[in-house]
Design a protein around this motif. Structure first.
Motif, PDB file in Angstrom:
ATOM      1  N   HIS A 211       0.573  -1.441   0.133  1.00 21.66           N
ATOM      2  CA  HIS A 211       0.022  -0.539   0.103  1.00 21.66           C
ATOM      3  C   HIS A 211       1.099   0.931   0.293  1.00 21.66           C
ATOM      4  CE1 HIS A 211      -3.123  -2.937  -0.117  1.00 21.66           C
ATOM      5  NE2 HIS A 211      -2.603  -3.330   1.356  1.00 21.66           N
ATOM      6  N   GLU A 212       2.107   0.761   0.438  1.00 18.22           N
ATOM      7  CA  GLU A 212       2.966   2.271   0.298  1.00 18.22           C
ATOM      8  C   GLU A 212       3.431   2.664  -0.577  1.00 18.22           C
ATOM      9  OE1 GLU A 212       3.267   4.377   2.920  1.00 18.22           O
ATOM     10  OE2 GLU A 212       1.915   3.826   4.685  1.00 18.22           O
ATOM     11  N   GLU A 213       3.223   3.407  -0.892  1.00 21.82           N
ATOM     12  CA  GLU A 213       4.306   3.585  -2.457  1.00 21.82           C
ATOM     13  C   GLU A 213       5.576   3.764  -2.171  1.00 21.82           C
ATOM     14  OE1 GLU A 213       3.244   7.152  -5.097  1.00 21.82           O
ATOM     15  OE2 GLU A 213       1.153   6.765  -5.405  1.00 21.82           O
ATOM     16  N   ASN A 214       6.039   4.064  -1.008  1.00 24.22           N
ATOM     17  CA  ASN A 214       7.744   4.516  -1.455  1.00 24.22           C
ATOM     18  C   ASN A 214       8.145   3.198  -0.859  1.00 24.22           C
ATOM     19  OD1 ASN A 214       7.452   6.915  -1.880  1.00 24.22           O
ATOM     20  ND2 ASN A 214       7.484   8.187   0.481  1.00 24.22           N
ATOM     21  N   ASP A 215       7.323   2.317  -0.344  1.00 25.03           N
ATOM     22  CA  ASP A 215       8.483   1.152   0.028  1.00 25.03           C
ATOM     23  C   ASP A 215       8.252   0.331  -0.685  1.00 25.03           C
ATOM     24  OD1 ASP A 215       8.489   1.783   3.134  1.00 25.03           O
ATOM     25  OD2 ASP A 215       6.835   0.507   3.322  1.00 25.03           O
ATOM     26  N   CYS A 216       6.995   0.443  -1.735  1.00 24.73           N
ATOM     27  CA  CYS A 216       6.878   0.192  -2.985  1.00 24.73           C
ATOM     28  C   CYS A 216       7.563  -0.097  -3.660  1.00 24.73           C
ATOM     29  CB  CYS A 216       5.121   0.382  -3.652  1.00 24.73           C
ATOM     30  SG  CYS A 216       3.862  -1.136  -2.751  1.00 24.73           S
ATOM     31  N   ALA A 217       8.614   1.260  -4.082  1.00 23.66           N
ATOM     32  CA  ALA A 217       9.234   1.828  -5.013  1.00 23.66           C
ATOM     33  C   ALA A 217      11.081   1.118  -4.413  1.00 23.66           C
ATOM     34  CB  ALA A 217       9.619   3.545  -4.948  1.00 23.66           C
ATOM     35  N   ILE A 218      11.393   1.475  -3.402  1.00 22.36           N
ATOM     36  CA  ILE A 218      12.443   0.830  -2.406  1.00 22.36           C
ATOM     37  C   ILE A 218      11.965  -0.808  -2.532  1.00 22.36           C
ATOM     38  CG2 ILE A 218      13.734   0.564  -0.290  1.00 22.36           C
ATOM     39  CD1 ILE A 218      12.168   3.235   0.357  1.00 22.36           C
ATOM     40  N   ALA A 219      11.637  -1.683  -2.057  1.00 22.60           N
ATOM     41  CA  ALA A 219      11.260  -2.672  -2.505  1.00 22.60           C
ATOM     42  C   ALA A 219      12.127  -2.723  -4.274  1.00 22.60           C
ATOM     43  CB  ALA A 219       9.964  -3.553  -1.840  1.00 22.60           C
ATOM     44  N   ARG A 220      10.973  -2.217  -4.736  1.00 23.30           N
ATOM     45  CA  ARG A 220      11.700  -2.885  -6.397  1.00 23.30           C
ATOM     46  C   ARG A 220      12.780  -2.778  -6.901  1.00 23.30           C
ATOM     47  NH1 ARG A 220       7.205   0.506  -8.160  1.00 23.30           N
ATOM     48  NH2 ARG A 220       6.234  -1.477  -8.031  1.00 23.30           N
ATOM     49  N   ALA A 221      13.330  -1.096  -6.507  1.00 29.06           N
ATOM     50  CA  ALA A 221      15.136  -0.989  -6.361  1.00 29.06           C
ATOM     51  C   ALA A 221      15.838  -1.695  -6.274  1.00 29.06           C
ATOM     52  CB  ALA A 221      15.179   0.679  -6.092  1.00 29.06           C
ATOM     53  N   ILE A 222      15.252  -2.836  -5.107  1.00 32.17           N
ATOM     54  CA  ILE A 222      16.797  -3.332  -3.895  1.00 32.17           C
ATOM     55  C   ILE A 222      16.801  -4.936  -5.184  1.00 32.17           C
ATOM     56  CG2 ILE A 222      16.821  -4.535  -2.063  1.00 32.17           C
ATOM     57  CD1 ILE A 222      15.465  -2.322  -0.319  1.00 32.17           C
ATOM     58  N   VAL A 223      14.930  -5.278  -5.666  1.00 27.63           N
ATOM     59  CA  VAL A 223      15.049  -5.985  -6.235  1.00 27.63           C
ATOM     60  C   VAL A 223      15.912  -6.170  -7.847  1.00 27.63           C
ATOM     61  CG1 VAL A 223      13.898  -7.874  -7.472  1.00 27.63           C
ATOM     62  CG2 VAL A 223      13.035  -7.549  -5.184  1.00 27.63           C
ATOM     63  N   THR A 224      15.219  -5.039  -8.488  1.00 24.84           N
ATOM     64  CA  THR A 224      16.268  -5.095  -9.372  1.00 24.84           C
ATOM     65  C   THR A 224      17.344  -4.556  -9.707  1.00 24.84           C
ATOM     66  OG1 THR A 224      14.197  -3.697 -10.687  1.00 24.84           O
ATOM     67  CG2 THR A 224      16.139  -3.245 -11.615  1.00 24.84           C
ATOM     68  N   MET A 225      18.062  -4.403  -8.321  1.00 29.55           N
ATOM     69  CA  MET A 225      19.894  -3.954  -8.268  1.00 29.55           C
ATOM     70  C   MET A 225      20.095  -5.525  -8.035  1.00 29.55           C
ATOM     71  SD  MET A 225      21.425  -1.653  -6.015  1.00 29.55           S
ATOM     72  CE  MET A 225      20.840  -2.502  -4.104  1.00 29.55           C
ATOM     73  N   ALA A 226      18.958  -6.165  -7.020  1.00 25.50           N
ATOM     74  CA  ALA A 226      20.465  -7.569  -6.496  1.00 25.50           C
ATOM     75  C   ALA A 226      20.406  -7.798  -7.675  1.00 25.50           C
ATOM     76  CB  ALA A 226      19.586  -7.635  -5.509  1.00 25.50           C
ATOM     77  N   GLN A 227      19.408  -8.290  -8.755  1.00 17.31           N
ATOM     78  CA  GLN A 227      19.028  -9.125  -9.719  1.00 17.31           C
ATOM     79  C   GLN A 227      20.297  -9.174 -10.771  1.00 17.31           C
ATOM     80  OE1 GLN A 227      15.061  -8.588 -10.885  1.00 17.31           O
ATOM     81  NE2 GLN A 227      13.897 -10.448 -10.390  1.00 17.31           N
ATOM     82  N   GLN A 228      20.530  -7.778 -10.583  1.00 20.84           N
ATOM     83  CA  GLN A 228      21.632  -7.570 -11.463  1.00 20.84           C
ATOM     84  C   GLN A 228      22.624  -7.634 -11.860  1.00 20.84           C
ATOM     85  OE1 GLN A 228      21.693  -4.976 -15.133  1.00 20.84           O
ATOM     86  NE2 GLN A 228      19.074  -4.716 -14.605  1.00 20.84           N
ATOM     87  N   MET A 229      22.837  -7.962 -10.677  1.00 20.76           N
ATOM     88  CA  MET A 229      24.585  -7.467  -9.448  1.00 20.76           C
ATOM     89  C   MET A 229      24.612 -10.064  -9.475  1.00 20.76           C
ATOM     90  SD  MET A 229      26.285  -5.059  -7.390  1.00 20.76           S
ATOM     91  CE  MET A 229      24.010  -4.668  -6.200  1.00 20.76           C
ATOM     92  N   ARG A 230      22.972 -10.733  -9.365  1.00 18.68           N
ATOM     93  CA  ARG A 230      23.341 -12.100  -9.673  1.00 18.68           C
ATOM     94  C   ARG A 230      23.608 -12.232  -7.710  1.00 18.68           C
ATOM     95  NH1 ARG A 230      22.222 -11.388 -13.841  1.00 18.68           N
ATOM     96  NH2 ARG A 230      23.917 -11.304 -15.952  1.00 18.68           N
ATOM     97  N   GLN A 231      23.109 -11.668  -7.162  1.00 15.68           N
ATOM     98  CA  GLN A 231      22.237 -11.855  -5.916  1.00 15.68           C
ATOM     99  C   GLN A 231      21.487 -12.137  -5.612  1.00 15.68           C
ATOM    100  OE1 GLN A 231      23.338  -8.328  -4.362  1.00 15.68           O
ATOM    101  NE2 GLN A 231      25.752  -8.381  -4.634  1.00 15.68           N
TER     102      GLN A 231
END
Ligand code: C2E
Ligand code: MG
Ligand code: MG
Ligand code: MG
Length: 291
Positions: A211-231
């Motif tokens: 529900h919280e837009e900011n939390d969604c954005a942060i979670a999305r950013a972290i997941v995207t970044m970790a995927q790029q780094m194969r973590q």
């Protein structure tokens, strides 16, 4: 009059500080006894795959069975142990106990996923790789069965030293997870230099999903970044199905939280594993149709 009106507040404040100091001292001395008296134990919280729903890991979490106060959580005594240096003994005990337990499960014929142990910054010194090697050997546990959870707070030792120790641990075959990700400093600058295989999204960003837009954005950013780094990405503190669905759709790999299980005693974790308990995953198609 200003002076006199402040006095009660000052008195109150110092009384409160006094209480705090007393409490601190009490915990400190009782904690020393706790180690000697065998009042410490480890609970285990499963990590489950968001693809298969299976248990794919566990985190070992310290508990203190106090003779009077009952089960005390680490939030109360870890900070005291950190301040007094007792964390070295406590932390070493936790590693030792986890390895002893892994060996016992292994001997019982259980197929064990890796067990993660938390490390405080003070334990993260140049002697750590050797201490780890000794514990593993003592219990005849292979390094692949153990994971170490660390936080950015260990950077107080200086990045080069820390990265050197990390590389030594990884060379031994131990996997490293970065815990509480997003709550520390300089996350992004160091992330690419850290030889970590797993990133744990802190509960603070999971709470507000979806529900919280900011939390969604942060979670999305972290997941995207970790995927790029194969973590691998583990979300901490997942309590609701909505959170799970959101994280699963983002591409998060694993979940840890009350939705599946609280941290439990070793026997209960063993039973869960033996029964092949699984997380009930949402249907991807039903979910997609809704959005
Ligand atoms: P952590 O490593 O981030 O561990 C996760 C904490 O979140 C645990 O708290 C766990 O019980 C809690 N948790 C998990 N799922 C949920 C959920 O769905 N909802 C909520 N509200 N909480 C959830 P715990 O066991 O109280 O441990 C607190 C912290 O104490 C740990 O945070 C860790 O930093 C530290 N700690 C625990 N054991 C050790 C240890 O052996 N050594 C060191 N150095 N630190 C430890
Ligand atoms: Mg942890
Ligand atoms: Mg954590
Ligand atoms: Mg934490």
């Amino acid at each position: 009059r200003a002076g006199t009106s402040m006095e009660p507040a000052l008195l109150f404040f110092s009384e409160e500080m006094n209480q705090h100091a007393k409490e601190h001292l009490r915990i400190e001395s009782e904690l020393r006894d706790a180690l000697a008296n065998g009042e410490l134990l480890l609970y285990y919280q499963p990590k489950v795959s968001l693809r298969s729903g299976r248990i794919v890991g566990a985190e070992a979490l310290l508990r203190w069975r106090h003779p009077v106060r009952g089960l005390v959580s680490p939030g109360v005594f870890i900070p005291v142990a950190e301040e007094t240096g007792l964390i070295m003994e406590l932390g070493d005990w936790a590693i030792e106990e986890a390895c002893r337990q892994i060996r016992q499960w292994h001997d019982a014929g259980l197929e064990m996923p890796p067990v993660a142990v938390n490390l405080s910054a003070r334990q993260f010194d140049t002697g750590l790789p050797q201490r780890m090697a000794a514990v593993l050997e003592r219990h005849d546990v292979s390094p692949e069965q153990v994971m170490l959870e660390i936080t950015e707070s260990l950077l107080v030792r200086g990045a080069d030293t820390v990265i050197g120790i990390m590389n030594d641990l990884v060379a031994m075959g131990l996997a490293l997870a970065l815990d509480d990700f997003g709550t520390g400093y300089s996350s992004l600058a160091y992330l690419k230099k850290f030889p970590i295989s797993t990133l744990k999204i802190d509960r603070a960003f999971v709470i507000g999903l979806p529900h919280e837009e900011n939390d969604c954005a942060i979670a999305r950013a972290i997941v995207t970044m970790a995927q790029q780094m194969r973590q691998e990405i583990v979300a901490e503190g997942v309590e609701t199905e909505d959170q799970m669905t959101f994280l699963r759709d983002l591409g998060c790999d694993q979940l840890q939280g009350y939705l599946f299980s609280q941290p439990v005693p070793a026997v209960d974790f063993q039973r869960m594993l033996g029964e092949g308990r699984r997380l009930a995953l949402p249907h991807p198609h039903a979910e997609r149709a809704r959005t």
